[in-house]
Design a protein around this motif. Sequence first.
Motif, PDB file in Angstrom:
ATOM      1  N   ALA A  55       0.822  -1.209   0.000  1.00 18.85           N
ATOM      2  CA  ALA A  55       0.000   0.000   0.000  1.00 18.85           C
ATOM      3  C   ALA A  55       0.856   1.259   0.000  1.00 18.85           C
ATOM      4  O   ALA A  55       0.495   2.269  -0.631  1.00 18.85           O
ATOM      5  CB  ALA A  55      -0.945   0.005   1.200  1.00 18.85           C
ATOM      6  N   VAL A  56       1.993   1.225   0.695  1.00 15.41           N
ATOM      7  CA  VAL A  56       2.900   2.373   0.668  1.00 15.41           C
ATOM      8  C   VAL A  56       3.350   2.647  -0.763  1.00 15.41           C
ATOM      9  O   VAL A  56       3.360   3.795  -1.225  1.00 15.41           O
ATOM     10  CB  VAL A  56       4.116   2.123   1.586  1.00 15.41           C
ATOM     11  CG1 VAL A  56       5.195   3.189   1.367  1.00 15.41           C
ATOM     12  CG2 VAL A  56       3.685   2.119   3.048  1.00 15.41           C
ATOM     13  N   GLY A  57       3.731   1.594  -1.487  1.00 13.36           N
ATOM     14  CA  GLY A  57       4.147   1.766  -2.871  1.00 13.36           C
ATOM     15  C   GLY A  57       3.016   2.223  -3.771  1.00 13.36           C
ATOM     16  O   GLY A  57       3.199   3.098  -4.632  1.00 13.36           O
ATOM     17  N   LEU A  58       1.836   1.654  -3.582  1.00 11.26           N
ATOM     18  CA  LEU A  58       0.677   2.053  -4.387  1.00 11.26           C
ATOM     19  C   LEU A  58       0.340   3.528  -4.179  1.00 11.26           C
ATOM     20  O   LEU A  58       0.080   4.265  -5.139  1.00 11.26           O
ATOM     21  CB  LEU A  58      -0.536   1.189  -4.035  1.00 11.26           C
ATOM     22  CG  LEU A  58      -0.478  -0.295  -4.377  1.00 11.26           C
ATOM     23  CD1 LEU A  58      -1.710  -1.011  -3.843  1.00 11.26           C
ATOM     24  CD2 LEU A  58      -0.347  -0.504  -5.878  1.00 11.26           C
ATOM     25  N   TRP A  59       0.333   3.942  -2.913  1.00 10.75           N
ATOM     26  CA  TRP A  59      -0.004   5.328  -2.609  1.00 10.75           C
ATOM     27  C   TRP A  59       1.058   6.275  -3.168  1.00 10.75           C
ATOM     28  O   TRP A  59       0.730   7.331  -3.733  1.00 10.75           O
ATOM     29  CB  TRP A  59      -0.158   5.506  -1.106  1.00 10.75           C
ATOM     30  CG  TRP A  59      -0.754   6.812  -0.692  1.00 10.75           C
ATOM     31  CD1 TRP A  59      -1.593   7.609  -1.436  1.00 10.75           C
ATOM     32  CD2 TRP A  59      -0.586   7.476   0.566  1.00 10.75           C
ATOM     33  NE1 TRP A  59      -1.951   8.718  -0.715  1.00 10.75           N
ATOM     34  CE2 TRP A  59      -1.350   8.662   0.506  1.00 10.75           C
ATOM     35  CE3 TRP A  59       0.120   7.163   1.724  1.00 10.75           C
ATOM     36  CZ2 TRP A  59      -1.409   9.555   1.578  1.00 10.75           C
ATOM     37  CZ3 TRP A  59       0.062   8.039   2.796  1.00 10.75           C
ATOM     38  CH2 TRP A  59      -0.698   9.228   2.714  1.00 10.75           C
ATOM     39  N   GLY A  60       2.320   5.906  -3.028  1.00 10.83           N
ATOM     40  CA  GLY A  60       3.386   6.726  -3.593  1.00 10.83           C
ATOM     41  C   GLY A  60       3.226   6.893  -5.099  1.00 10.83           C
ATOM     42  O   GLY A  60       3.416   7.982  -5.647  1.00 10.83           O
ATOM     43  N   ALA A  61       2.861   5.799  -5.793  1.00  9.23           N
ATOM     44  CA  ALA A  61       2.657   5.868  -7.235  1.00  9.23           C
ATOM     45  C   ALA A  61       1.483   6.783  -7.582  1.00  9.23           C
ATOM     46  O   ALA A  61       1.531   7.522  -8.569  1.00  9.23           O
ATOM     47  CB  ALA A  61       2.421   4.464  -7.796  1.00  9.23           C
ATOM     48  N   GLN A  62       0.435   6.744  -6.780  1.00  8.85           N
ATOM     49  CA  GLN A  62      -0.702   7.631  -7.010  1.00  8.85           C
ATOM     50  C   GLN A  62      -0.316   9.095  -6.818  1.00  8.85           C
ATOM     51  O   GLN A  62      -0.735   9.964  -7.585  1.00  8.85           O
ATOM     52  CB  GLN A  62      -1.850   7.284  -6.067  1.00  8.85           C
ATOM     53  CG  GLN A  62      -2.596   6.008  -6.406  1.00  8.85           C
ATOM     54  CD  GLN A  62      -3.696   5.725  -5.405  1.00  8.85           C
ATOM     55  OE1 GLN A  62      -3.556   5.981  -4.205  1.00  8.85           O
ATOM     56  NE2 GLN A  62      -4.791   5.155  -5.876  1.00  8.85           N
ATOM     57  N   LEU A  63       0.496   9.378  -5.794  1.00  7.34           N
ATOM     58  CA  LEU A  63       0.882  10.750  -5.494  1.00  7.34           C
ATOM     59  C   LEU A  63       1.903  11.286  -6.486  1.00  7.34           C
ATOM     60  O   LEU A  63       1.954  12.496  -6.738  1.00  7.34           O
ATOM     61  CB  LEU A  63       1.444  10.841  -4.074  1.00  7.34           C
ATOM     62  CG  LEU A  63       0.454  10.608  -2.931  1.00  7.34           C
ATOM     63  CD1 LEU A  63       1.187  10.561  -1.599  1.00  7.34           C
ATOM     64  CD2 LEU A  63      -0.615  11.694  -2.916  1.00  7.34           C
ATOM     65  N   GLY A  64       2.720  10.411  -7.046  1.00  6.95           N
ATOM     66  CA  GLY A  64       3.750  10.841  -7.976  1.00  6.95           C
ATOM     67  C   GLY A  64       4.953  11.416  -7.251  1.00  6.95           C
ATOM     68  O   GLY A  64       5.046  11.406  -6.026  1.00  6.95           O
ATOM     69  N   ALA A  65       5.895  11.950  -8.034  1.00  8.13           N
ATOM     70  CA  ALA A  65       7.118  12.515  -7.458  1.00  8.13           C
ATOM     71  C   ALA A  65       6.774  13.751  -6.626  1.00  8.13           C
ATOM     72  O   ALA A  65       5.878  14.526  -6.998  1.00  8.13           O
ATOM     73  CB  ALA A  65       8.095  12.880  -8.571  1.00  8.13           C
ATOM     74  N   PRO A  66       7.477  13.940  -5.483  1.00  4.64           N
ATOM     75  CA  PRO A  66       8.570  13.131  -4.938  1.00  4.64           C
ATOM     76  C   PRO A  66       8.100  12.006  -4.008  1.00  4.64           C
ATOM     77  O   PRO A  66       8.922  11.262  -3.501  1.00  4.64           O
ATOM     78  CB  PRO A  66       9.393  14.155  -4.159  1.00  4.64           C
ATOM     79  CG  PRO A  66       8.378  15.120  -3.646  1.00  4.64           C
ATOM     80  CD  PRO A  66       7.324  15.216  -4.731  1.00  4.64           C
ATOM     81  N   ALA A  67       6.770  11.914  -3.767  1.00  9.34           N
ATOM     82  CA  ALA A  67       6.267  10.907  -2.821  1.00  9.34           C
ATOM     83  C   ALA A  67       6.576   9.496  -3.286  1.00  9.34           C
ATOM     84  O   ALA A  67       6.757   8.598  -2.458  1.00  9.34           O
ATOM     85  CB  ALA A  67       4.761  11.078  -2.637  1.00  9.34           C
ATOM     86  N   ILE A  68       6.660   9.285  -4.599  1.00  7.22           N
ATOM     87  CA  ILE A  68       6.854   7.939  -5.125  1.00  7.22           C
ATOM     88  C   ILE A  68       8.173   7.334  -4.646  1.00  7.22           C
ATOM     89  O   ILE A  68       8.310   6.108  -4.555  1.00  7.22           O
ATOM     90  CB  ILE A  68       6.777   7.947  -6.672  1.00  7.22           C
ATOM     91  CG1 ILE A  68       6.618   6.529  -7.202  1.00  7.22           C
ATOM     92  CG2 ILE A  68       7.980   8.647  -7.270  1.00  7.22           C
ATOM     93  CD1 ILE A  68       6.318   6.460  -8.682  1.00  7.22           C
ATOM     94  N   TRP A  69       9.152   8.171  -4.325  1.00  5.17           N
ATOM     95  CA  TRP A  69      10.399   7.642  -3.765  1.00  5.17           C
ATOM     96  C   TRP A  69      10.557   7.973  -2.279  1.00  5.17           C
ATOM     97  O   TRP A  69      11.186   7.228  -1.541  1.00  5.17           O
ATOM     98  CB  TRP A  69      11.613   8.141  -4.543  1.00  5.17           C
ATOM     99  CG  TRP A  69      11.766   9.636  -4.594  1.00  5.17           C
ATOM    100  CD1 TRP A  69      11.366  10.475  -5.586  1.00  5.17           C
ATOM    101  CD2 TRP A  69      12.380  10.475  -3.589  1.00  5.17           C
ATOM    102  NE1 TRP A  69      11.674  11.781  -5.260  1.00  5.17           N
ATOM    103  CE2 TRP A  69      12.299  11.811  -4.042  1.00  5.17           C
ATOM    104  CE3 TRP A  69      12.978  10.213  -2.356  1.00  5.17           C
ATOM    105  CZ2 TRP A  69      12.796  12.889  -3.313  1.00  5.17           C
ATOM    106  CZ3 TRP A  69      13.470  11.295  -1.619  1.00  5.17           C
ATOM    107  CH2 TRP A  69      13.383  12.602  -2.111  1.00  5.17           C
ATOM    108  N   LEU A  70       9.956   9.094  -1.837  1.00  7.29           N
ATOM    109  CA  LEU A  70      10.126   9.490  -0.439  1.00  7.29           C
ATOM    110  C   LEU A  70       9.443   8.513   0.514  1.00  7.29           C
ATOM    111  O   LEU A  70      10.029   8.115   1.537  1.00  7.29           O
ATOM    112  CB  LEU A  70       9.571  10.895  -0.222  1.00  7.29           C
ATOM    113  CG  LEU A  70       9.675  11.422   1.213  1.00  7.29           C
ATOM    114  CD1 LEU A  70      11.128  11.507   1.655  1.00  7.29           C
ATOM    115  CD2 LEU A  70       9.002  12.785   1.349  1.00  7.29           C
TER     116      LEU A  70
END
Length: 200
Positions: A55-70
């Motif tokens: 879910a952390v990865g899925l949410w990061g992908a939804q938010l996009g950069a920089p959340a996708i790596w942060l």
Amino acid sequence: MSKDVPQQARAPWLLTATLIALPAWAHEQPGQAAGFFSGLLHPVSGLDHTLAMLAVGLWGAQLGAPAIWLLPVTFPLVMAFGGFLGLVGVPLPSVEIAIAASAILLGAMVATQARTPLWLAAALVAVFAVFHGHAHGTELPPGQSGLMYSIGFVMATGGLHATGIGIGFIHRWASGRVALRSAGVAVSAAGLFFLWRSLT
């Protein structure tokens, strides 16, 4: 599911179905945390940890950069700190409840495509990471290779985050966004089950 849905959009459903077969609790295996390979396999041995990490990865992908790596970087780092607290015997309240809550809330973030401020998303992930790490740190038996176990555990957690991000790329399609939100609902529902188990 209709044939016009991209193959990638079916991934969350297939993944969820596969993971249902895993044991529910990743941290009820005392005496098993021995060395690198035990640490590497441990995160995927329990559905509660696995779903929260995805879910952390899925949410990061939804938010996009920089959340996708942060977000995927924040979780393992803070989780290692939580593991240290558990290893040295620092108590935390209601660890099982907090882990169940992590699946509920992280799944809800994915299900609603929540676009929270970056600092709030990172803080939410960090808080849950402490409890996940603590649960696994407390089970490391004396005399075992705690360092190698921890390295394997952090690597496996990063792999789960990366898997979530990879699946999350289907967000670019309308049908993929629907599939991701449905996967978020499934994660939250699993979290509610974990919460019920921890309270009974």
